[in-house]
Design an enzyme around this catalytic site. Structure first.
Site: not given
Ligand code: L14
Ligand code: 25A
Length: 340
Positions: A133, A246
């Site tokens: 993300c 985010h």
């Molecule tokens: O790699 O805890 O897609 O915010 C992205 C967000 C794994 C966990 C991924 C989190 C994630 C994550």
């Protein structure tokens, strides 16, 4: 593209991202013939709504993909490793939201606004990976600048919402805020420390080099998506007590000089970007404003006065939408338009 629509499966349909996938498929009127919802034993039989209809959740298993054209996976990396190859073997194209396959050289890693052409590589393994993300929203904002003047180095710090961790982390933040207000004991299960009223410089697990996996995803995935093994990227990823969205402070060093005004002009017309940059009017990207939106908001664009060719900016996007569900559905849209 088929006139009567496609058979779609959503693996992890009951989770935070799976639920958003259903919402995005609906909002973008994705042509669906049949929708199959898959999750763990725990959710089998539970009914979810799609376009006014109740659909029962079935067990995620290797035989669940017969007749499926596109399978959207968001049930964690270990489930993807266990079930995505079986889905592909059954003839489905998998769009996988986990970190399981992102750095596999045979599997394309795609942000449709940035490298849609990479989708063609899906034929090798029947799987397309959806990036992390934090990486996706940064790529969407930086792509026009990268194409215009080149980027040598990126320094990024993130402020990440709890929804990225999943439905249980959203509950944990809510419960901690309630407990705080009621003067009760604050319990943490999901995160190693209290997240309410705190910032944790720790997302995903720590590696031997002192960085977290989340930080190294931003480094390695950026290089793969830009197809540029030389671009320098360094990241610090931080969890903040925000539910959705985010935020990122991004500093770039460009190959050629570009002014803040030129960056604003470029981003005004960039696909997937909304410029929100009138600080005198208190208008800048905010997590609360991005929730539910498809665009990535960019603002606070300034020249970095400490170097010759530097720009600072603030990039905010709904991590569950562009950061996960929306990007996956956009990939599926290109698939059905150009390949299926
Ligand atoms: O790699 O805890 O897609 O915010 C992205 C967000 C794994 C966990 C991924 C989190 C994630 C994550
Ligand atoms: O890689 P990991 O460590 O396995 O990570 C898994 C986590 O990644 C999240 C996801 O959160 C999950 O917690 N995730 C996935 N993609 C992500 C992304 N792009 C992401 N996080 C950030 N960015 P989630 O809770 O939102 O979604 C979980 C979904 O996965 C299904 N699932 C889990 N195990 C499964 C499985 N499906 C098939 N087989 C398995 N073995 C899960 O379905 C959900 O759809 P479910 O039925 O297990 O969960 C239904 C609801 O139950 C709650 N819940 C979660 N954990 C528990 C729980 N209830 C009781 N006990 C628990 N331990 C949740 O509210 C869930 O919605």
């Amino acid at each position: 593209m088929s006139a009567e629509g496609y058979n779609i499966a959503v693996a992890g349909a009951t989770g935070a991202v799976g639920g958003a996938m259903l919402d995005v498929l609906n909002r973008r009127n994705f042509p669906i013939k049949q929708l199959r919802l898959l999750a763990s034993e725990r959710s089998v039989g539970k009914k979810l709504q799609f376009k006014g209809q109740d659909i029962a959740v079935e067990l995620l298993s290797k035989d669940a993909f017969e007749g499926i054209d596109v399978a959207l996976f968001s049930a964690g990396a270990s489930r993807s490793l266990d079930f995505a190859p079986a889905a592909a073997a059954a003839g489905a194209v998998v769009v996988d939201n986990s970190s399981a396959y992102r750095m596999d050289p045979e599997i394309p890693l795609v942000v449709p606004e940035v490298n849609p052409g990479a989708i063609a590589q899906y034929t090798k393994r029947g799987i397309i990976a959806n990036p992390n993300c934090s990486t996706i929203q940064m790529m969407v904002a930086l792509k026009p600048i990268y194409d215009k003047v080149g980027i040598k180095r990126i320094v990024v710090s993130t402020y990440q919402a709890v929804s990225g961790t999943g439905a249980n982390a959203i509950e944990e933040l809510k419960n901690q805020v309630k407990a705080y207000v009621a003067g009760e004991k604050i319990i943490n299960d999901v995160y190693p420390h209290q997240i309410a009223f705190n910032c944790l410089p720790h997302i995903d697990s720590f590696l031997d080099n002192g960085y977290t996996k989340e930080e190294m995803k931003m480094v390695n995935e950026t290089r793969k998506i830009f197809n540029d093994s030389k671009i320098g990227v360094t990241a610090t990823t931080v969890r903040v007590p925000v539910f959705y969205g985010h935020s990122e402070s991004v500093n770039i060093e460009t190959e050629k000089k570009i002014s803040a005004e030129e960056v604003r002009a470029l981003l005004k017309n960039a696909p997937g970007v909304k410029l929100v940059d009138k600080p005198q009017l208190c208008e800048y990207p905010l997590a609360l404003d991005c929730a539910g939106k498809f665009e990535t908001l960019v603002g606070r664009i300034r020249e970095d006065e400490s170097i010759d060719n530097g720009i600072n900016m603030w990039i905010v996007s709904d991590n569950i939408l562009k950061g996960a569900a929306l990007n996956a559905v956009q990939i599926a849209e290109v698939l059905i338009k150009d390949y299926l």
